[in-house]
Design a protein around this motif. Structure first.
Motif, PDB file in Angstrom:
ATOM      1  N   CYS A  92       7.583 -56.437  21.016  1.00  0.00           N
ATOM      2  CA  CYS A  92       6.926 -57.100  19.968  1.00  0.00           C
ATOM      3  C   CYS A  92       7.313 -58.224  20.671  1.00  0.00           C
ATOM      4  O   CYS A  92       7.305 -59.553  19.834  1.00  0.00           O
ATOM      5  CB  CYS A  92       7.733 -57.058  18.409  1.00  0.00           C
ATOM      6  SG  CYS A  92       9.402 -57.041  18.684  1.00  0.00           S
TER       7      CYS A  92
ATOM      8  N   GLN B  92       4.820 -61.720  18.391  1.00  0.00           N
ATOM      9  CA  GLN B  92       5.595 -62.164  17.616  1.00  0.00           C
ATOM     10  C   GLN B  92       5.770 -63.218  17.478  1.00  0.00           C
ATOM     11  O   GLN B  92       6.883 -63.420  17.550  1.00  0.00           O
ATOM     12  CB  GLN B  92       5.726 -60.426  16.686  1.00  0.00           C
ATOM     13  CG  GLN B  92       4.718 -59.806  17.043  1.00  0.00           C
ATOM     14  CD  GLN B  92       3.358 -59.418  15.991  1.00  0.00           C
ATOM     15  OE1 GLN B  92       3.619 -59.821  15.178  1.00  0.00           O
ATOM     16  NE2 GLN B  92       2.503 -58.542  16.787  1.00  0.00           N
TER      17      GLN B  92
ATOM     18  N   SER C  91       8.450 -63.330  14.017  1.00  0.00           N
ATOM     19  CA  SER C  91       9.010 -62.527  13.664  1.00  0.00           C
ATOM     20  C   SER C  91      11.085 -62.275  13.604  1.00  0.00           C
ATOM     21  O   SER C  91      10.929 -63.362  14.042  1.00  0.00           O
ATOM     22  CB  SER C  91       9.014 -61.309  15.269  1.00  0.00           C
ATOM     23  OG  SER C  91       9.413 -61.672  15.896  1.00  0.00           O
TER      24      SER C  91
ATOM     25  N   LEU D 219       2.835 -57.578   8.665  1.00  0.00           N
ATOM     26  CA  LEU D 219       3.544 -55.481   8.690  1.00  0.00           C
ATOM     27  C   LEU D 219       4.942 -55.848   7.963  1.00  0.00           C
ATOM     28  O   LEU D 219       5.206 -56.343   7.434  1.00  0.00           O
ATOM     29  CB  LEU D 219       3.922 -55.450   9.851  1.00  0.00           C
ATOM     30  CG  LEU D 219       2.851 -55.196  11.012  1.00  0.00           C
ATOM     31  CD1 LEU D 219       3.802 -54.766  12.055  1.00  0.00           C
ATOM     32  CD2 LEU D 219       2.212 -53.482  10.496  1.00  0.00           C
ATOM     33  N   SER D 220       4.963 -53.865   6.582  1.00  0.00           N
ATOM     34  CA  SER D 220       6.385 -54.183   6.105  1.00  0.00           C
ATOM     35  C   SER D 220       7.470 -54.458   6.987  1.00  0.00           C
ATOM     36  O   SER D 220       7.527 -53.898   8.056  1.00  0.00           O
ATOM     37  CB  SER D 220       6.158 -53.195   5.155  1.00  0.00           C
ATOM     38  OG  SER D 220       6.213 -51.829   5.678  1.00  0.00           O
TER      39      SER D 220
ATOM     40  N   THR E 187       4.974 -48.078  14.425  1.00  0.00           N
ATOM     41  CA  THR E 187       4.064 -49.618  13.895  1.00  0.00           C
ATOM     42  C   THR E 187       3.387 -49.790  14.326  1.00  0.00           C
ATOM     43  O   THR E 187       1.919 -49.890  14.335  1.00  0.00           O
ATOM     44  CB  THR E 187       5.645 -49.642  13.430  1.00  0.00           C
ATOM     45  OG1 THR E 187       6.245 -49.381  12.224  1.00  0.00           O
ATOM     46  CG2 THR E 187       4.442 -50.830  12.621  1.00  0.00           C
TER      47      THR E 187
ATOM     48  N   ARG F 131      -0.116 -47.348  15.238  1.00  0.00           N
ATOM     49  CA  ARG F 131      -0.676 -47.695  14.357  1.00  0.00           C
ATOM     50  C   ARG F 131      -1.444 -48.565  13.595  1.00  0.00           C
ATOM     51  O   ARG F 131      -2.979 -48.859  13.536  1.00  0.00           O
ATOM     52  CB  ARG F 131      -0.042 -47.457  12.532  1.00  0.00           C
ATOM     53  CG  ARG F 131       0.943 -46.359  12.886  1.00  0.00           C
ATOM     54  CD  ARG F 131       0.899 -45.264  11.282  1.00  0.00           C
ATOM     55  NE  ARG F 131       1.663 -44.433  11.356  1.00  0.00           N
ATOM     56  CZ  ARG F 131       2.974 -44.990  11.144  1.00  0.00           C
ATOM     57  NH1 ARG F 131       3.833 -45.547  10.435  1.00  0.00           N
ATOM     58  NH2 ARG F 131       4.528 -43.789  11.488  1.00  0.00           N
ATOM     59  N   ARG F 132      -0.816 -50.041  13.695  1.00  0.00           N
ATOM     60  CA  ARG F 132      -1.816 -50.628  13.513  1.00  0.00           C
ATOM     61  C   ARG F 132      -3.315 -51.324  14.328  1.00  0.00           C
ATOM     62  O   ARG F 132      -4.050 -51.938  14.468  1.00  0.00           O
ATOM     63  CB  ARG F 132      -1.186 -52.335  13.836  1.00  0.00           C
ATOM     64  CG  ARG F 132      -1.605 -53.535  13.637  1.00  0.00           C
ATOM     65  CD  ARG F 132      -0.843 -55.104  13.398  1.00  0.00           C
ATOM     66  NE  ARG F 132      -0.293 -54.727  14.455  1.00  0.00           N
ATOM     67  CZ  ARG F 132       0.805 -56.086  14.654  1.00  0.00           C
ATOM     68  NH1 ARG F 132       1.207 -56.806  13.150  1.00  0.00           N
ATOM     69  NH2 ARG F 132       1.214 -56.662  15.432  1.00  0.00           N
TER      70      ARG F 132
END
Length: 120
Positions: A32, A35, A38, A67-68, A97, A100-101
């Motif tokens: 990530c 990000q 984050s 995101l969660s 995750t 999916r995003r």
């Protein structure tokens, strides 16, 4: 990426911090890297204290914007084993995750509708 690391019922040596950075944080940051906001929260826990046994635990929570939070907990005989196991599980959870995003963000207008639109 903000990294929070703490030891519960144990002290964090420089060697242990370096191990966590190399074997856990670097792998997560690679997944990530785009990000900016984050955060990784790492707790290394000695559950039974000096009694021994399978009581070393690594808890990792990754928070990404939009995101969660993703949380993983692994328990093992040594902290190194718990860190490695939590890294593997966290990598799988993050990949799932983020995929999916990407799938959701790619579900915009269909090609047919987009090709029928008048160009400006």
């Amino acid at each position: 990426m903000k990294v929070l690391m703490r030891g519960v019922h144990l002290s964090l040596s420089d060697g242990l911090k370096a191990y966590v950075q190399e074997h856990l944080v670097d792998h997560i940051e690679r997944l990530c890297d785009d990000q900016e906001a984050s955060e990784i929260d790492i707790s290394l826990v000695d559950i039974n204290g000096p009694k021994g046994g399978v009581d070393k635990e690594c808890r990792v929570t990754v928070r990404l914007p939009g995101l969660s939070a993703i949380h993983v907990t692994e328990t093992s005989e040594t902290l190194h084993q718990a860190i490695d196991a939590s890294r593997d599980r966290m990598e799988n959870a993050l990949k799932r995750t983020l995929e999916r995003r990407r799938d959701v963000s790619n579900q915009g207008l269909s090609q047919d509708v987009a090709s029928d639109a008048a160009p400006y």
